[in-house]
Design a protein around this motif. Structure first.
Motif, PDB file in Angstrom:
ATOM      1  N   ILE A 215      -4.735   8.597   4.069  1.00 15.64           N
ATOM      2  CA  ILE A 215      -4.574   7.348   3.570  1.00 15.64           C
ATOM      3  C   ILE A 215      -2.873   7.598   3.377  1.00 15.64           C
ATOM      4  CG2 ILE A 215      -4.855   5.535   2.060  1.00 15.64           C
ATOM      5  CD1 ILE A 215      -7.904   6.825   1.882  1.00 15.64           C
TER       6      ILE A 215
ATOM      7  N   PHE B 288     -10.890  -2.807   3.911  1.00 12.42           N
ATOM      8  CA  PHE B 288     -11.106  -1.552   2.987  1.00 12.42           C
ATOM      9  C   PHE B 288     -12.515  -1.331   2.990  1.00 12.42           C
ATOM     10  CE2 PHE B 288      -6.996  -3.134   1.479  1.00 12.42           C
ATOM     11  CZ  PHE B 288      -6.053  -2.125   1.821  1.00 12.42           C
TER      12      PHE B 288
ATOM     13  N   GLU C 249      -1.049  -1.786  -0.938  1.00 13.95           N
ATOM     14  CA  GLU C 249      -1.714  -2.851  -0.465  1.00 13.95           C
ATOM     15  C   GLU C 249      -3.070  -3.269  -1.059  1.00 13.95           C
ATOM     16  OE1 GLU C 249      -3.780  -4.725   3.837  1.00 13.95           O
ATOM     17  OE2 GLU C 249      -2.493  -3.053   3.937  1.00 13.95           O
TER      18      GLU C 249
ATOM     19  N   TYR D 118     -11.118   5.189  10.088  1.00 10.03           N
ATOM     20  CA  TYR D 118     -11.585   3.783  10.221  1.00 10.03           C
ATOM     21  C   TYR D 118     -13.075   3.730  10.544  1.00 10.03           C
ATOM     22  CZ  TYR D 118      -6.623   2.244  10.443  1.00 10.03           C
ATOM     23  OH  TYR D 118      -5.423   2.160  10.408  1.00 10.03           O
TER      24      TYR D 118
ATOM     25  N   GLU E 244      -0.739   1.887   2.242  1.00 15.05           N
ATOM     26  CA  GLU E 244      -1.987   1.217   2.263  1.00 15.05           C
ATOM     27  C   GLU E 244      -2.505   1.170   0.877  1.00 15.05           C
ATOM     28  OE1 GLU E 244      -3.626   2.759   6.786  1.00 15.05           O
ATOM     29  OE2 GLU E 244      -3.470   4.016   5.205  1.00 15.05           O
TER      30      GLU E 244
ATOM     31  N   LEU F 260     -10.336   0.521   6.804  1.00 14.90           N
ATOM     32  CA  LEU F 260     -10.024   1.501   6.272  1.00 14.90           C
ATOM     33  C   LEU F 260     -11.187   2.419   5.647  1.00 14.90           C
ATOM     34  CD1 LEU F 260      -7.647   3.858   6.316  1.00 14.90           C
ATOM     35  CD2 LEU F 260      -6.900   2.556   4.202  1.00 14.90           C
TER      36      LEU F 260
END
Length: 390
Positions: free
Chosen positions: A371, A346, A378, A32, A375, A41
């Motif tokens: 990752i 993001f 999403e 992050y 994710e 992220l």
């Protein structure tokens, strides 16, 4: 208008065109980044295998160090007193992995690309470069005495015609390309380029594997390994600053080429060498890369998921790799998309002219093996549900 006023005017024009850049202030927290107290992220990193955020790796490396081996500076060019044993060890390890006669290590990919081409070319050289090669390659071409023609991106038909037209007029022709292109994420047809090279006896092939080293091929040696053509490439360049989580670059080449560059390459001769501690870390990572098949497979999987999601939502995405552009068009729209992505956690950045052509501003998703699949799903939902209105 004095110099300061001129620069201020130019900056204002960039701002009005939504192309003004600034250095981001951020805190890194593993996968992050934290900006203005917002944790996001990181989808803009070149840490393709996730090694830069692997604390266990760093701890393992630190246990190998002593006060004698922790050398934070080389203090000199390699041609003076900066050529420590660890440089020779790294180059020998690379030569063994690639099955090559020789390798040569540089301070950066920029040093490699701006140094090799001017050193090996002259007025009797023609460089045929893919239209989308990286800025560092373009600068290297400009520093050379060679004539250059830029062929249409990945258009091997045009390249073949140019070779037939010019191969008798020059002492040598150098075809220059990337393997994975940094902005579109698409790939050159290396096997076809090798075929074209072998059709004439005065053609050399230069391939930049900056975005492929570590992530492509059975042992992570890049697209040249994947295509089975390592030995057919005269100048095989790669970097350590991306998947290998370090700094510097390498060239895989013949012994004669290596010796020639040591004597002629200005970005090698006239610079202080990288610190030995940095080279030791690179060697530590390079020895582990062949055994990271699981990370490469996962990266391939999530990259395919994202590319499919972008295409399903109507975005042009020419990628065939872990670099997946969402091409939007106007710079202002790309900025708004990036802000919306960041609002949802993001961290993805807009890429604007002059890095890409006008009218092709984009969000450049740069995926890493850290990752998770959920994710990506999403993110795909967000692209479909939210960004369409921008």
């Amino acid at each position: 208008m004095n110099a300061t006023e001129y620069m201020r005017k130019q900056l204002q024009e960039l701002k009005e065109q939504s192309n003004l850049r600034s250095l981001p202030q951020m805190v890194h927290d593993g996968r992050y980044v934290v900006i203005d107290n917002k944790r996001m992220l990181n989808l803009s990193s070149n840490d393709y295998l996730g090694l830069a955020t692997d604390r266990g790796l760093r701890e393992e490396f630190l246990r190998t160090l002593t006060a004698e081996t922790f050398l934070p500076t080389s203090s000199s060019s390699r041609l003076l007193t900066g050529n420590f044993n660890v440089y020779e060890e790294l180059e020998a390890e690379l030569a063994k992995l690639f099955g090559s006669e020789a390798t040569l290590v540089f301070n950066s990919g920029y040093h490699a690309n701006t140094g090799i081409l001017p050193a090996v070319s002259d007025t009797q050289t023609l460089i045929l470069a893919d239209k989308l090669v990286h800025a560092s390659i373009i600068d290297g071409i400009r520093l050379s005495a060679a004539r250059c023609i830029r062929y249409r991106h990945n258009d091997t038909g045009q390249l073949e015609r140019l070779l037939k037209e010019h191969h008798t007029s020059y002492r040598q022709i150098i075809i220059v390309t990337e393997s994975i292109f940094s902005m579109d994420g698409d790939m050159a047809d290396l096997q076809k380029l090798v075929e074209l090279k072998h059709a004439c006896n005065n053609v050399l092939l230069y391939v930049d594997e900056a975005h492929a080293f570590g992530v492509r091929g059975k042992y992570g040696l890049g697209c040249a390994e994947e295509s089975g053509c390592i030995r057919d490439i005269d100048f095989l360049v790669g970097t350590f600053g991306k998947a290998a989580a370090s700094a510097g670059a390498y060239l895989v080449c013949s012994r004669v080429t290596r010796e020639y560059l040591v004597n002629r390459m200005r970005t090698l001769i006239f610079t202080t060498a990288l610190p030995p501690i940095n080279i030791a870390w690179t060697l530590f990572i390079v020895r582990k890369l062949p055994f990271m098949q699981e990370e490469r497979q996962h990266l391939t999987h999530i990259s395919q998921l994202l590319r499919e999601a972008l295409q399903a939502n109507g975005y042009e995405c020419p990628s065939a790799s872990h670099i997946a552009p969402m091409i939007i068009g106007a710079s202002a729209d790309a900025i708004r998309c990036a802000e919306e992505l960041q609002r949802h956690g993001f961290y993805a950045l807009p890429v604007r002219p002059p890095t890409v052509p006008a009218g092709t501003s984009r969000i450049r998703f740069s995926l890493t093996a850290e990752i998770k699949e959920e994710e990506i799903r999403e993110l795909a939902h967000l692209i479909g549900a939210t960004l369409q209105s921008i």
